[in-house]
Scaffold this motif. Structure first.
Motif, PDB file in Angstrom:
ATOM      1  N   SER A 164       0.825  -1.215   0.000  1.00 31.04           N
ATOM      2  CA  SER A 164       0.000   0.000   0.000  1.00 31.04           C
ATOM      3  C   SER A 164       0.855   1.260   0.000  1.00 31.04           C
ATOM      4  O   SER A 164       0.442   2.292  -0.533  1.00 31.04           O
ATOM      5  CB  SER A 164      -0.931   0.002   1.214  1.00 31.04           C
ATOM      6  OG  SER A 164      -0.189  -0.022   2.424  1.00 31.04           O
ATOM      7  N   ASN A 165       2.043   1.188   0.585  1.00 31.42           N
ATOM      8  CA  ASN A 165       2.924   2.354   0.564  1.00 31.42           C
ATOM      9  C   ASN A 165       3.344   2.709  -0.864  1.00 31.42           C
ATOM     10  O   ASN A 165       3.493   3.886  -1.205  1.00 31.42           O
ATOM     11  CB  ASN A 165       4.177   2.087   1.412  1.00 31.42           C
ATOM     12  CG  ASN A 165       3.882   2.097   2.892  1.00 31.42           C
ATOM     13  OD1 ASN A 165       2.999   2.803   3.358  1.00 31.42           O
ATOM     14  ND2 ASN A 165       4.628   1.301   3.646  1.00 31.42           N
ATOM     15  N   THR A 187       0.298   4.317  -2.808  1.00 35.27           N
ATOM     16  CA  THR A 187      -0.004   5.704  -2.418  1.00 35.27           C
ATOM     17  C   THR A 187       1.227   6.605  -2.501  1.00 35.27           C
ATOM     18  O   THR A 187       1.197   7.736  -2.021  1.00 35.27           O
ATOM     19  CB  THR A 187      -0.568   5.742  -0.988  1.00 35.27           C
ATOM     20  OG1 THR A 187       0.392   5.175  -0.072  1.00 35.27           O
ATOM     21  CG2 THR A 187      -1.878   4.963  -0.893  1.00 35.27           C
ATOM     22  N   TYR A 188       2.283   6.102  -3.101  1.00 35.90           N
ATOM     23  CA  TYR A 188       3.566   6.815  -3.108  1.00 35.90           C
ATOM     24  C   TYR A 188       3.441   8.243  -3.627  1.00 35.90           C
ATOM     25  O   TYR A 188       3.965   9.191  -3.021  1.00 35.90           O
ATOM     26  CB  TYR A 188       4.575   6.031  -3.947  1.00 35.90           C
ATOM     27  CG  TYR A 188       5.931   6.689  -4.068  1.00 35.90           C
ATOM     28  CD1 TYR A 188       6.818   6.693  -2.995  1.00 35.90           C
ATOM     29  CD2 TYR A 188       6.324   7.312  -5.249  1.00 35.90           C
ATOM     30  CE1 TYR A 188       8.063   7.292  -3.094  1.00 35.90           C
ATOM     31  CE2 TYR A 188       7.572   7.907  -5.360  1.00 35.90           C
ATOM     32  CZ  TYR A 188       8.433   7.899  -4.284  1.00 35.90           C
ATOM     33  OH  TYR A 188       9.659   8.500  -4.386  1.00 35.90           O
ATOM     34  N   SER A 235       0.863  10.178  -3.846  1.00 35.98           N
ATOM     35  CA  SER A 235      -0.190  11.002  -3.245  1.00 35.98           C
ATOM     36  C   SER A 235       0.254  11.642  -1.934  1.00 35.98           C
ATOM     37  O   SER A 235      -0.565  12.216  -1.220  1.00 35.98           O
ATOM     38  CB  SER A 235      -1.440  10.156  -3.002  1.00 35.98           C
ATOM     39  OG  SER A 235      -1.194   9.167  -2.011  1.00 35.98           O
ATOM     40  N   THR A 236       1.555  11.570  -1.614  1.00 34.45           N
ATOM     41  CA  THR A 236       2.060  12.125  -0.364  1.00 34.45           C
ATOM     42  C   THR A 236       3.129  13.177  -0.643  1.00 34.45           C
ATOM     43  O   THR A 236       3.549  13.377  -1.783  1.00 34.45           O
ATOM     44  CB  THR A 236       2.691  11.021   0.504  1.00 34.45           C
ATOM     45  OG1 THR A 236       3.936  10.620  -0.074  1.00 34.45           O
ATOM     46  CG2 THR A 236       1.772   9.811   0.598  1.00 34.45           C
ATOM     47  N   ASN A 247      -2.863  13.825  -1.725  1.00 34.65           N
ATOM     48  CA  ASN A 247      -3.975  13.649  -0.785  1.00 34.65           C
ATOM     49  C   ASN A 247      -5.289  14.164  -1.366  1.00 34.65           C
ATOM     50  O   ASN A 247      -6.054  14.857  -0.702  1.00 34.65           O
ATOM     51  CB  ASN A 247      -3.663  14.331   0.545  1.00 34.65           C
ATOM     52  CG  ASN A 247      -2.627  13.563   1.344  1.00 34.65           C
ATOM     53  OD1 ASN A 247      -2.566  12.337   1.295  1.00 34.65           O
ATOM     54  ND2 ASN A 247      -1.780  14.277   2.069  1.00 34.65           N
TER      55      ASN A 247
END
Length: 473
Positions: A252-253, A256-257, A259-260, A338
């Motif tokens: 999951s990291n 979502t890489y 989006s942070t 985000n």
């Protein structure tokens, strides 16, 4: 660049920059006068933070990114006419005029270089370690900006061994300076020297929003790959990979890489990023504006075909399907932080880049090692079994090099011009043939040697500086 104008705004602008709140948590420095602005650690630290802010400025970063991304075969522009923020159709269509709006990136880059030079020239090479840290970071930023400029305004190094005109490599803040263009080879050599010197000065380990020693090595690996020096490219990629500072994001990291802002302790992949806080929206100057927000530039059919070629490839999650007048299309969400397309923290270097640099450099001389690096990334993307490459099964590709280029295209699409650079250094054409599209640029076959693969210098710069020669266009 108009050095005289830069010198006039020099110290004043620097103080204004340093008084702004940024992603790097700059401390207000509105009380500095010209006599003290570039003396003492705290003042020079504030000045360096101002350079980071200029690199992150909407007048530079989105414009540069659109110059190197909208001109690739990863995109299909959905509507003709100038986009409000990018004049993107001029990049996409290979229309080249000296008055192009996006050429403002030239002035913005040299403004940041000017301020980096103010910091560099204020710190002696035998200064205290904390001062050398600041100088090293400024050297990195100076080299990075010059390398980005030469990628846009200079012919590929592979053509004529770098002897073509590049861009002026500027060390000075002299108001009378009217620099001529260094050759592409000279720019590469000077940038390499800056990166090397920076790596020797940088000792402190900061967050990935600051230039570190590994960022210098990553930049050198990329530089030497583009210069055709495979041995040095591998050597510097190895230094990063074997430093044990970085690991590939998984699960999951990884999903979502993008989006942070890459500040999480779990993010062990990012080497250097241009960080923006969630509250630092850039509105229609945000990188996501041309993609998910306005649905201006869609994922091209050839790129989508690669993304969906192998069952289980999770990298399709980096794209969002949206409705358009012509039907549903995918758009990149790599610049949606985000959930907000007005904010992003684009990554300049990550560990993945080093595996791909090494894979390309090894492709002809050590093909098994090359495939090993490619398969490492494919396994991270959820691909197993027959989806992995073997020397006896390249999945229809004609060579291991083609395997690497396709993998890099899937993994690094829309990231810092990587696709454009790969085509140019390998002498490959930029081909688009998008069925049904009438947008200029959707049906082109541009050779790597074509004059239109690079951009003209701004007409105002040619007028102000008689020592500059214009690119043919």
């Amino acid at each position: 660049m108009n050095i005289k104008w830069l010198s006039i705004i020099g110290v004043t602008a620097l103080m204004l920059i340093c008084s702004c709140k940024s992603a790097l948590d700059l401390k207000p420095k509105t009380d500095l006068d010209a006599g003290t602005a570039l003396t003492g650690y705290e003042n020079l630290k504030a000045a360096l933070n101002g350079v980071y802010s200029l690199v992150n400025d909407f007048k530079y970063l989105p414009r540069y990114m659109n110059l190197v991304e909208l001109s690739t075969d990863n995109t299909e522009v959905m509507k003709a006419g100038n986009n409000a923020t990018t004049a993107g159709i001029e990049c996409y269509s290979f229309k080249r005029t000296a008055s192009m709006l996006d050429i403002g990136a030239w002035n913005a880059a040299y403004k940041a270089i000017y301020h980096a030079n103010m910091v560099i020239n204020a710190i002696a090479d035998d200064a205290a370690p904390n001062m050398l840290q600041l100088k090293g970071e400024a050297l990195f930023l100076r080299a990075m900006l010059h390398m980005q400029l030469v990628q846009v305004f200079g012919k590929p190094y592979a053509q004529n061994a770098g002897a073509h005109p590049g861009i002026p490599y500027v060390f000075s803040t002299d108001a009378a300076l009217r620099p001529s263009r260094n050759t592409v080879k000279e720019v590469y050599s000077l940038a390499a020297a800056d990166y090397e010197k920076a790596a020797g000065m940088i000792a402190e380990t900061k967050s990935n929003a600051y230039a570190g020693k590994a960022a210098c090595w990553a930049a050198l690996a990329d530089l030497y790959l583009n210069a055709g020096d495979a041995a040095k490219a591998i050597s510097y990629a190895d230094k990063v990979i074997n430093s044990n500072q970085y690991t590939l994001m998984t699960g999951s990291n990884y999903l979502t890489y993008f989006s942070t802002d890459h500040s999480s302790a779990a993010d062990k992949e990012t080497i250097f990023t241009i960080k923006n806080l969630d509250s630092q929206g850039k509105g229609f100057y945000g990188l996501g504006y041309s993609y998910t927000q306005t649905k201006y530039a869609a994922v091209s059919a050839p790129l989508l075909s690669l993304l969906t070629e192998t069952a289980g490839d999770v990298r399709l999650a980096f794209y969002t399907k949206l409705s358009t007048p012509g039907g549903d299309r995918y758009f990149t969400n790599k610049f949606v932080q985000n959930g907000n397309p007005a904010v992003s923290s684009p990554v300049m270097y990550r560990l993945t880049d080093m595996y791909l640099v090494r894979a390309e450099a090894n492709a002809k001389t050590n093909p098994q090692a090359s495939l090993d690096d490619v398969n490492l990334l494919r396994k991270r993307a959820g691909i197993t079994g027959s989806g992995l490459y073997q020397l006896s099964d390249l999945h229809g590709r004609a060579s291991v090099l083609q395997v690497v280029l396709d993998e890099a295209r899937i993994e690094c699409a829309f990231e810092n011009g990587r696709r454009r650079a790969a085509l140019l250094r390998n002498g490959l054409p930029m081909v688009r043939d998008y069925a049904g599209s009438t947008v200029p640029g959707s049906h082109v076959n541009i050779a790597a040697t074509d004059n239109s693969v690079i951009y003209p210098l701004p007409a105002t710069e040619i007028t102000v500086n008689p020592n500059l020669t214009q690119n043919p266009f």
